[in-house]
Design a protein around this motif. Structure first.
Motif, PDB file in Angstrom:
ATOM      1  N   SER A  99      19.086  21.938  27.113  1.00 37.05           N
ATOM      2  CA  SER A  99      20.235  22.680  27.640  1.00 37.05           C
ATOM      3  C   SER A  99      20.759  22.085  28.937  1.00 37.05           C
ATOM      4  N   ILE A 100      19.905  21.361  29.679  1.00 35.50           N
ATOM      5  CA  ILE A 100      20.372  20.744  30.920  1.00 35.50           C
ATOM      6  C   ILE A 100      20.540  19.232  30.806  1.00 35.50           C
ATOM      7  N   ASN A 101      19.914  18.626  29.803  1.00 30.54           N
ATOM      8  CA  ASN A 101      20.100  17.196  29.564  1.00 30.54           C
ATOM      9  C   ASN A 101      19.846  16.898  28.089  1.00 30.54           C
ATOM     10  N   PRO A 102      20.892  16.951  27.262  1.00 32.15           N
ATOM     11  CA  PRO A 102      20.712  16.730  25.824  1.00 32.15           C
ATOM     12  C   PRO A 102      20.085  15.375  25.483  1.00 32.15           C
ATOM     13  N   ALA A 103      20.192  14.423  26.395  1.00 31.35           N
ATOM     14  CA  ALA A 103      19.661  13.087  26.119  1.00 31.35           C
ATOM     15  C   ALA A 103      18.190  12.939  26.510  1.00 31.35           C
ATOM     16  N   TRP A 104      17.515  14.042  26.821  1.00 31.87           N
ATOM     17  CA  TRP A 104      16.149  13.920  27.327  1.00 31.87           C
ATOM     18  C   TRP A 104      15.205  13.157  26.395  1.00 31.87           C
ATOM     19  N   PRO A 105      15.314  13.264  25.046  1.00 30.81           N
ATOM     20  CA  PRO A 105      14.357  12.528  24.205  1.00 30.81           C
ATOM     21  C   PRO A 105      14.431  11.017  24.384  1.00 30.81           C
ATOM     22  N   GLN A 106      15.620  10.525  24.773  1.00 35.03           N
ATOM     23  CA  GLN A 106      15.779   9.082  24.941  1.00 35.03           C
ATOM     24  C   GLN A 106      15.125   8.556  26.224  1.00 35.03           C
ATOM     25  N   LEU A 107      14.745   9.448  27.134  1.00 30.64           N
ATOM     26  CA  LEU A 107      14.166   9.019  28.412  1.00 30.64           C
ATOM     27  C   LEU A 107      12.677   8.719  28.315  1.00 30.64           C
ATOM     28  N   GLY A 108      12.062   9.127  27.217  1.00 35.83           N
ATOM     29  CA  GLY A 108      10.677   8.729  26.964  1.00 35.83           C
ATOM     30  C   GLY A 108       9.600   9.643  27.488  1.00 35.83           C
ATOM     31  N   GLY A 109       9.967  10.729  28.161  1.00 36.98           N
ATOM     32  CA  GLY A 109       8.953  11.656  28.657  1.00 36.98           C
ATOM     33  C   GLY A 109       8.287  12.406  27.521  1.00 36.98           C
ATOM     34  N   ALA A 110       6.985  12.589  27.634  1.00 34.02           N
ATOM     35  CA  ALA A 110       6.225  13.298  26.599  1.00 34.02           C
ATOM     36  C   ALA A 110       5.795  14.661  27.116  1.00 34.02           C
ATOM     37  N   LEU A 111       5.747  15.632  26.219  1.00 32.81           N
ATOM     38  CA  LEU A 111       5.306  16.983  26.550  1.00 32.81           C
ATOM     39  C   LEU A 111       3.999  17.265  25.840  1.00 32.81           C
ATOM     40  N   SER A 112       3.023  17.760  26.594  1.00 30.23           N
ATOM     41  CA  SER A 112       1.754  18.148  25.984  1.00 30.23           C
ATOM     42  C   SER A 112       1.238  19.419  26.651  1.00 30.23           C
ATOM     43  N   THR A 113       0.298  20.069  26.001  1.00 27.95           N
ATOM     44  CA  THR A 113      -0.248  21.318  26.530  1.00 27.95           C
ATOM     45  C   THR A 113      -1.768  21.268  26.466  1.00 27.95           C
ATOM     46  N   GLY A 114      -2.379  22.192  27.203  1.00 26.20           N
ATOM     47  CA  GLY A 114      -3.831  22.229  27.190  1.00 26.20           C
ATOM     48  C   GLY A 114      -4.370  23.436  27.921  1.00 26.20           C
ATOM     49  N   SER A 115      -5.668  23.464  28.091  1.00 29.61           N
ATOM     50  CA  SER A 115      -6.372  24.551  28.759  1.00 29.61           C
ATOM     51  C   SER A 115      -6.654  24.177  30.210  1.00 29.61           C
ATOM     52  N   ILE A 116      -6.449  25.116  31.120  1.00 27.57           N
ATOM     53  CA  ILE A 116      -6.769  24.859  32.523  1.00 27.57           C
ATOM     54  C   ILE A 116      -8.239  24.481  32.671  1.00 27.57           C
ATOM     55  N   ALA A 117      -9.095  25.219  31.989  1.00 31.77           N
ATOM     56  CA  ALA A 117     -10.533  25.018  32.151  1.00 31.77           C
ATOM     57  C   ALA A 117     -10.997  23.656  31.658  1.00 31.77           C
ATOM     58  N   ASP A 118     -10.339  23.125  30.629  1.00 27.95           N
ATOM     59  CA  ASP A 118     -10.825  21.908  29.988  1.00 27.95           C
ATOM     60  C   ASP A 118     -10.103  20.638  30.404  1.00 27.95           C
ATOM     61  N   TRP A 119      -8.964  20.762  31.101  1.00 26.52           N
ATOM     62  CA  TRP A 119      -8.154  19.577  31.384  1.00 26.52           C
ATOM     63  C   TRP A 119      -8.861  18.651  32.378  1.00 26.52           C
ATOM     64  N   SER A 120      -8.854  17.343  32.062  1.00 25.47           N
ATOM     65  CA  SER A 120      -9.529  16.381  32.940  1.00 25.47           C
ATOM     66  C   SER A 120      -8.720  15.106  33.164  1.00 25.47           C
TER      67      SER A 120
END
Length: 310
Positions: A50-71
């Motif tokens: 909604s703020i930058n339709p071209a975001w997929p072309q910039l190469g940033g990756a999105l991931s998720t995880g657990s606070i307790a397990d992230w390292s």
């Protein structure tokens, strides 16, 4: 490419993550419930688009995880905590991050109410910790307040500001840990006066909204209050202040017009009523209009950009 870790899967955390993803950062959203953080992916991507339709072309990756397990803190540029407004919870998280996140990496808190000095009291690496305060909706509103605590490193704070600038935010460096930081202090000074005017029967809430939106509020999308007075001249402001200041509200608690609403559960759109009644349809239309206007205002801010915007 930047790497940012956002802790907290509520509305603010989602918006913060979307803002970084929209402009090419590798963005990680962590929460206490991994299933919930995973369920946020679609919303984050939609906000980013909604703020930058071209975001997929910039190469940033999105991931998720657990606070307790992230390292995986490798090459992390910033960690931002955005959990619920609970001081003890924030202290626990920061105490944990103090031990787990490499000591040269900055850590921010999106809290709007707690000084970073209170959150990080006695932590060994409190020097790399700051308030990094966003405003709702976090993916649209440009401002981020970077606030120094009693032991925060000012030079590292400047680096954090540069990271926000690189991702199309407008950071301000607040050099002292004071209640309300910067923008909320200004906002509450305004709210104290307008609520007093309502409480005294001098103006209606609708007329106050109109007066602000179509006068100085309208101008503030073009320049801030200090620059506007540079344009109009300080002599006029000083003369008017001598007349107006003595009559301004100096109440030290919210007036009855607000406290009575809160006591009766009429706290705004979410409850269906505040100063006025809100049907679900009216609420949905207002929220949609609000976001559309904010996006339009964001485009206005790009017109004849200031030097630092180039």
């Amino acid at each position: 490419m930047s790497k940012v870790v956002v802790i907290g899967s509520g509305t603010m955390g989602i918006g913060i993550a979307a803002g970084f993803l929209a402009y090419g950062a590798n963005t990680i959203l962590l929460g206490r419930n991994p299933a919930k953080t995973t369920s946020c992916i679609e919303a984050i991507e939609n906000f980013a688009a909604s703020i930058n339709p071209a975001w997929p072309q910039l190469g940033g990756a999105l991931s998720t995880g657990s606070i307790a397990d992230w390292s995986d803190w490798t090459n992390t540029d910033l960690v931002i905590e955005s959990v619920s407004e609970n001081l003890e919870l924030k202290r626990l998280i920061f105490s944990d991050l103090d031990q787990r996140v490499p000591s040269h990496m900055p850590i921010g808190s999106n809290t709007s109410g707690f000084p970073i000095s209170d959150i990080t009291a006695s932590l060994p690496t409190a020097h790399r910790m700051f308030n990094t305060h966003y405003f709702m909706p976090a993916h649209i509103v440009p401002l981020v307040e970077v606030v120094l605590g009693k032991t925060s490193d000012p030079e590292l704070a400047k680096t954090v500001c540069q990271l926000f600038q690189a991702h199309h935010k407008k950071p301000v460096l607040v050099k002292k840990d004071i209640p309300g930081f910067l923008a909320n202090r200004i906002q509450h000074a305004l709210m104290r006066e307008v609520l007093s005017l309502v409480d005294e029967g001098i103006a209606t809430p609708d007329d106050i909204d109109t007066a602000v939106r179509y006068s100085f509020g309208f101008r503030y999308a073009a320049v801030g209050p200090m620059t506007q007075k540079e344009i109009s001249g300080w002599e006029g402001m000083a003369l008017a202040a001598e007349l107006i200041y003595p009559s301004l509200s100096n109440i030290t608690a919210p007036p009855a017009c607000v406290t009575n609403l809160v006591k009766s559960g009429k706290t705004g759109i979410a409850k269906g009523a505040g100063f006025k009644q809100w049907s679900p349809d009216e609420a949905a239309i207002l929220k949609s209009n609000y976001e559309e206007r904010l996006k339009a205002a964001f485009e206005v801010l790009k017109v004849a950009p200031d030097k630092e915007d180039h």
